[in-house]
Design an enzyme around this catalytic site. Structure first.
Site, mmCIF file in Angstrom:
data_model
loop_
_atom_site.group_PDB
_atom_site.id
_atom_site.type_symbol
_atom_site.label_atom_id
_atom_site.label_comp_id
_atom_site.label_asym_id
_atom_site.label_seq_id
_atom_site.Cartn_x
_atom_site.Cartn_y
_atom_site.Cartn_z
ATOM 1 N N GLU A 222 2.709 51.339 3.131
ATOM 2 C CA GLU A 222 2.980 51.605 1.901
ATOM 3 C C GLU A 222 1.867 50.773 0.763
ATOM 4 O O GLU A 222 1.853 49.675 1.366
ATOM 5 C CB GLU A 222 4.317 51.343 1.472
ATOM 6 C CG GLU A 222 4.732 51.621 -0.060
ATOM 7 C CD GLU A 222 6.040 51.312 -0.255
ATOM 8 O OE1 GLU A 222 6.595 50.268 0.241
ATOM 9 O OE2 GLU A 222 6.730 52.169 -0.931
ATOM 10 N N CYS B 283 8.551 54.153 -5.180
ATOM 11 C CA CYS B 283 8.908 54.201 -3.857
ATOM 12 C C CYS B 283 8.788 55.490 -3.132
ATOM 13 O O CYS B 283 8.443 55.669 -1.877
ATOM 14 C CB CYS B 283 10.131 53.630 -3.425
ATOM 15 S SG CYS B 283 11.289 54.867 -4.461
ATOM 16 N N GLU C 38 17.715 50.760 -0.495
ATOM 17 C CA GLU C 38 16.538 51.877 -0.965
ATOM 18 C C GLU C 38 15.145 51.001 -0.753
ATOM 19 O O GLU C 38 15.018 50.391 -1.530
ATOM 20 C CB GLU C 38 16.884 52.305 -2.527
ATOM 21 C CG GLU C 38 18.136 52.919 -2.699
ATOM 22 C CD GLU C 38 18.103 54.479 -2.215
ATOM 23 O OE1 GLU C 38 17.063 54.976 -1.964
ATOM 24 O OE2 GLU C 38 19.134 54.984 -2.154
ATOM 25 N N LYS D 131 21.145 41.234 -10.259
ATOM 26 C CA LYS D 131 19.792 40.240 -9.806
ATOM 27 C C LYS D 131 18.789 41.034 -10.468
ATOM 28 O O LYS D 131 18.279 41.867 -9.340
ATOM 29 C CB LYS D 131 19.939 39.689 -8.566
ATOM 30 C CG LYS D 131 19.449 38.295 -8.669
ATOM 31 C CD LYS D 131 18.074 37.977 -9.072
ATOM 32 C CE LYS D 131 16.813 38.522 -7.852
ATOM 33 N NZ LYS D 131 15.545 38.398 -8.411
HETATM 34 P P1 NAD Z 1 11.065 42.888 -3.073
HETATM 35 O O1 NAD Z 1 11.568 43.137 -1.962
HETATM 36 O O2 NAD Z 1 10.142 41.541 -3.057
HETATM 37 O O3 NAD Z 1 11.921 42.454 -4.237
HETATM 38 C C1 NAD Z 1 13.146 43.280 -4.724
HETATM 39 C C2 NAD Z 1 14.034 42.490 -5.304
HETATM 40 O O4 NAD Z 1 14.662 41.789 -3.970
HETATM 41 C C3 NAD Z 1 14.004 41.575 -6.313
HETATM 42 O O5 NAD Z 1 14.643 41.397 -7.290
HETATM 43 C C4 NAD Z 1 13.597 40.201 -5.675
HETATM 44 O O6 NAD Z 1 14.151 38.936 -6.646
HETATM 45 C C5 NAD Z 1 14.838 40.352 -4.618
HETATM 46 N N1 NAD Z 1 14.538 39.331 -3.352
HETATM 47 C C6 NAD Z 1 13.490 39.081 -2.907
HETATM 48 N N2 NAD Z 1 13.708 38.064 -1.712
HETATM 49 C C7 NAD Z 1 14.933 38.093 -1.765
HETATM 50 C C8 NAD Z 1 16.236 37.271 -0.596
HETATM 51 N N3 NAD Z 1 15.736 36.597 0.063
HETATM 52 N N4 NAD Z 1 17.372 37.591 -1.003
HETATM 53 C C9 NAD Z 1 17.873 38.538 -1.909
HETATM 54 N N5 NAD Z 1 17.128 39.108 -2.849
HETATM 55 C C10 NAD Z 1 15.728 38.857 -2.850
HETATM 56 O O7 NAD Z 1 10.324 43.935 -3.620
HETATM 57 P P2 NAD Z 1 9.479 44.241 -5.050
HETATM 58 O O8 NAD Z 1 8.049 43.439 -4.856
HETATM 59 O O9 NAD Z 1 10.315 44.005 -6.242
HETATM 60 O O10 NAD Z 1 9.365 45.954 -4.929
HETATM 61 C C11 NAD Z 1 8.370 46.625 -4.231
HETATM 62 C C12 NAD Z 1 8.855 47.093 -2.979
HETATM 63 O O11 NAD Z 1 10.204 47.857 -3.244
HETATM 64 C C13 NAD Z 1 8.001 48.150 -2.334
HETATM 65 O O12 NAD Z 1 8.036 48.043 -0.953
HETATM 66 C C14 NAD Z 1 8.845 49.649 -2.696
HETATM 67 O O13 NAD Z 1 8.486 50.603 -1.850
HETATM 68 C C15 NAD Z 1 10.102 48.927 -2.735
HETATM 69 N N6 NAD Z 1 11.030 50.014 -3.681
HETATM 70 C C16 NAD Z 1 11.705 50.839 -3.075
HETATM 71 C C17 NAD Z 1 12.367 51.859 -4.242
HETATM 72 C C18 NAD Z 1 13.306 53.052 -3.358
HETATM 73 O O14 NAD Z 1 13.954 53.802 -4.135
HETATM 74 N N7 NAD Z 1 13.558 53.086 -2.080
HETATM 75 C C19 NAD Z 1 12.399 51.644 -5.326
HETATM 76 C C20 NAD Z 1 11.496 50.718 -5.989
HETATM 77 C C21 NAD Z 1 10.781 49.945 -4.981
#
Ligand code: NAD
Length: 490
Positions: A383, A285, A251, A176
């Protein structure tokens, strides 16, 4: 560009016909529509993956056979690299050379896990027992149907970090992608199909996290969820998985420190500080967003950093020479600007940066440097996920370590000094899953990746990444003719 969902080897439209716009963050142009899957498509995809796992050939193939498909997928990415890189840049905004770099790494990830799939063949660990009547061995097997949920900052690369080890292990998967950046992930379906991957092994559902993502993480036929994204969604995934004890790897975010001692070469320090926070518009991240500089070097380093930050060339990621593109979407742009305003309200000084109005359209934030933040201010603690760095001086090594570790996150940390022993000492003291010495951000498919504390659970990449998709089975055999004689004594 795909506008359907990849389920059970077929491209299908969602039953309710829902779509999402694809917006170029540099121009705000809507240049495509993608399908938005719902709960019905989540269920169909999970059933396809379940069938492919329970009755299909995939988990039963020798690793060396699965490796051939993975290598074909690596080649499939390489064959289309220029086209996919442009697609990634239009979708995400990042400079084209960064997209090319990401996609080359994504292909490399498939090749790396192809090698590990081969090594799985015949992998049996003899377990040494203290009891000579039995022999025991440990074998590793694919754990089942896995769901991968990935963010928008490295769209195809984050997908590859999960799809490649899952397929290498023999799992089947539903991917997804993030709603704002699904284009290259959908192309992975085309690449998998061309590689001849059996149907149902990889399914790709674009759509909203709150709808199709939520349906996937709650589905009782899913064995594992691998997630990269925000902390709040990570918590939801753990809560949803608790019901039927799903395997979960997360992650999550970070607020990573970069400790620079006064004996550092100032040129190198400025270069790595900038790479650590402005690369990918700071939407990383592991970005080293809290910089701690030993007091004697602080004024000179800050002056030089500001001078260099102001020179960074901003522009459309497709334009040659661009080093900083737009933020990924309007929501992220507004969020980062809110963070900067709040930092000022809480007493920080914006030495340079902030909103950029030089282009008519797009989501632009200039490289931003904050000083004078209180240690409990949001700018220092939370962050920001944008090109915003907080910088402050420190007096002693002990103080630097204490400030560096004073965070609920623990994804990454960096230290720079001419004194190797000091670097090793500080590296050992950091409470973080990834530590860089005299640099920041280089990432290798072979090395473990993941966080301490609220930055996540588990490790991706390297052999650790494969472990996420395997169960370990103990097989113990009685080898003695001596009667056991617990019940049957006579
Ligand atoms: P997000 O958590 O909103 O979204 C990530 C993914 O989760 C997307 O595909 C989204 O559609 C999905 N998602 C959202 N709500 C969901 C739910 N209720 N159930 C299942 N899936 C759901 O985050 P984002 O806005 O895409 O990315 C930014 C954040 O991600 C930042 O906080 C960043 O630190 C973190 N990040 C971490 C890493 C790492 O390697 N640790 C890498 C990239 C981003």
């Amino acid at each position: 560009m795909q506008d359907k969902l990849f389920i059970d080897g077929q491209w299908v439209a969602p039953a309710d016909g829902m779509t999402l716009p694809v917006i170029d963050p540099a121009t705000e142009e809507v240049f495509h529509e993608i399908a938005a899957a719902g709960a019905a498509e989540a269920d169909t995809a999970v059933k396809a993956a379940r069938e492919a796992f329970d009755h299909g050939p995939w988990p039963r193939l020798p690793g060396k056979e699965r490796a051939k498909y993975l290598r074909a997928m690596a080649q499939g990415i390489r064959d289309r690299l220029p086209e996919l890189a442009r697609m990634e840049t239009r979708d995400n905004g990042k400079p084209l050379p960064e997209s090319e770099w990401d996609l080359a790494d994504a292909a490399g990830c498939f090749d790396f896990y192809a090698d590990l799939a081969e090594e799985l063949d015949g992998e049996v660990e003899e377990v040494k027992l203290g009891d000579a009547r039995f022999i025991s061995k440990a074998v590793r097997e694919p754990l089942g149907v896995a769901v991968a949920i990935v963010p928008w900052n490295y769209p195809l690369l984050m997908a590859s970090w999960k799809v490649a080890p899952a397929l290498a292990a023999g799992c089947t998967m539903i991917l997804k992608p993030a709603e704002t950046t699904s284009l290259t992930a959908l192309e992975l379906g085309v690449i998998a199909d061309a590689a001849g991957l059996p149907k149902g092994v990889l399914n790709i559902l674009s759509g909203k996290g709150s709808v199709v993502g939520q349906a996937l993480i709650e589905h009782s036929h899913v064995d594992k969820v691998a997630f990269t994204g925000s902390g709040p969604v990570g918590s939801r995934i753990m809560a949803a998985g608790a019901k039927d004890i799903k395997r979960i790897s997360l992650e999550l975010g970070g607020k990573s420190p970069f400790v620079v001692f006064a004996d550092s070469d100032i040129e190198k320090a400025v270069e790595w500080i900038m790479f650590g926070i402005f690369w990918n518009q700071g939407q990383v991240c592991s970005a080293t967003s809290r910089v701690l500089v030993e007091a004697p070097l602080y004024p000179k380093l800050l002056e030089r950093l500001v001078k260099e930050a102001k020179k960074i060339k901003m522009g459309n990621g497709l334009d040659a020479g661009t080093l900083l593109g737009p933020l990924v979407n309007k929501g992220q742009y507004e969020d980062v600007l809110r963070h900067i305003d709040r930092a000022v309200e809480q007493g920080a000084t914006v030495v340079c940066g902030g909103k950029y109005d030089g282009f008519d359209k797009g989501f632009w934030v200039t490289p931003t440097i904050l000083t004078d933040m209180a240690l409990d201010s949001d700018a220092w603690v939370e962050e920001i996920f944008g090109p915003v760095v907080c910088i402050r001086p420190f007096e002693t090594e002990e103080e630097a370590i204490r400030l560096a570790n004073d965070s609920r996150f623990g994804l990454a940390a960096a230290v720079m000094s001419a004194d190797d022993e000091r670097c090793e000492r500080v590296a050992a003291a950091f409470r973080a899953g990834i530590v860089w010495i005299n640099c920041s951000q280089p990432t290798f498919t072979e090395a473990p990746w993941g966080g301490y504390k609220q930055s996540g659970i588990g490790r991706e990449l390297g052999r650790w990444g494969l472990d996420n998709y395997l169960e370990t089975k103990q097989i113990t055999r009685l080898v003695s003719d001596e009667p056991w004689a617990w019940y049957l004594k006579d």
